[in-house]
Scaffold this active site. Structure first.
Site, short mmCIF file in Angstrom:
data_model
loop_
_atom_site.label_atom_id
_atom_site.label_comp_id
_atom_site.label_asym_id
_atom_site.label_seq_id
_atom_site.Cartn_x
_atom_site.Cartn_y
_atom_site.Cartn_z
CG ASP A 117 -2.02 -0.94 1.11
OD1 ASP A 117 -2.03 -1.85 0.31
OD2 ASP A 117 -2.91 -1.04 2.14
CG HIS B 286 -3.76 6.86 3.24
ND1 HIS B 286 -3.85 6.86 4.52
CD2 HIS B 286 -3.06 5.81 2.64
CE1 HIS B 286 -3.46 5.55 4.82
NE2 HIS B 286 -3.09 5.01 3.72
CG HIS C 159 2.20 0.08 4.13
ND1 HIS C 159 2.12 -0.99 5.23
CD2 HIS C 159 1.34 0.88 4.29
CE1 HIS C 159 0.91 -0.75 5.61
NE2 HIS C 159 0.31 0.32 4.99
ZN LIG Z 1 -2.47 3.03 3.43
#
Ligand SMILES: [Zn+2]
Length: 301
Positions: A121, A176, A266
């Site tokens: 992500d 986000h 991430h």
């Molecule tokens: Zn995120």
């Protein structure tokens, strides 16, 4: 109609899978460290059904603009829509494009097959995302990247590389933000603006949306459903964003992994992501030793 039925069936399957995974995690964690099941999976999974009407209402407007005169509804060909210079203006009404990546129709693996989806992500970025892509290429692994608009705007070439190398791309909003706390107009804007940047970089609009923090409301569900989108959650959280050590992350994933697991990592966020880069080759080797193969999120049953 056939596609819609197929999509609904798939949603039901995924809902069952998500529920089953959450139960499994809750029940069988005595030998694992402290990892908690993803908050996303603990939330209600019932989707709203009022989305079709609201999409039709929005669809009456062929284009809309924000306070800066930016055309918000992107065109299919990706030619004209400029990058949103700012989305700080009051949320304007936008419409969501239909997905064009075909991800919802890709070949699925069978339920129970020993597969795992690695997901990354918050990228792309110019440092960790390319390093992760290098590792995935070296090990011939396909993964899924849920990208943020502010980053896609800065690193369109890295975004294009993700697509060119066969990974799945999903929308993780423009800023986000917590969509569960956003107005309907803001929800649509956050997804639509990121769509524009993704469309421009790679030439398609993604099917899958991963809401930041896994935060959902009935309104978010309804808007995704009515625009033909699919939710992409997770059930194994590495907590890499928190600076978790490589050893702890590795042990936790090896302990929690089940057929069909979706592992959250991430590719951007802070210097802590260097642990993710270090973890990745070890994890791939561990999971292969356990007999797992790697699929993209859209291939899960
Ligand atoms: Zn995120």
């Amino acid at each position: 109609m056939a596609i819609k039925l197929f999509t609904n069936t798939m949603k039901n399957r995924r809902r069952l899978l998500a529920g089953a995974a959450a139960l499994t995690i809750l029940a069988g964690s005595s030998s694992c460290a402290e990892l908690k099941p993803a908050a996303a999976l603990q939330q209600q999974t019932s989707a709203g059904t009022g989305g079709a009407a609201s999409l039709k209402a929005a669809a009456g407007k062929s284009s809309a603009s924000n306070g800066n005169g930016v055309q918000a509804a992107a065109n299919k060909g990706g030619a004209a829509a400029p990058a949103p210079a700012s989305v700080t203006a009051p949320a304007a009404a936008v419409q969501l494009m239909k997905p064009t990546d075909g991800a919802a129709e890709t070949g699925k693996v069978m339920k129970g097959e020993k597969v795992v989806a690695l997901t990354f992500d918050d990228g792309p970025d110019g440092r960790y995302t390319p390093e992760i892509l290098d590792i995935l290429k070296r090990y011939k692994v396909k993964a899924s990247f849920f990208v943020v608009g502010t980053q896609a705007k800065k690193f369109p070439d890295v975004l294009k590389r993700i697509a060119d190398e066969g990974h799945l791309i999903g929308n993780h909003t423009y800023h986000h933000i917590d969509l569960a706390k956003a107005s309907k107009a803001k929800i649509l804007q956050e997804i639509a603006y990121n769509d524009i940047l993704i469309q421009r970089a790679v030439g398609f609009t993604p099917t899958f949306v991963r809401p930041p923090y896994g935060a959902l409301s009935s309104e978010v569900r309804a808007e995704l459903k009515s625009s033909g989108r699919e939710l992409a959650l997770w059930n194994v959280d590495t907590r890499d964003w928190a600076g978790t050590s490589v050893t702890v992350m590795r042990n936790n994933v090896n302990c929690k992994v089940k057929p069909g697991s979706v592992i959250l990592m991430h590719s951007f966020g802070s210097g802590k992501i260097r642990h993710t880069v270090e973890l990745l080759p070890l994890l791939i080797q561990d999971l292969r030793k356990q007999g797992y193969t790697f699929v993209t999120y859209d291939q899960l049953p």
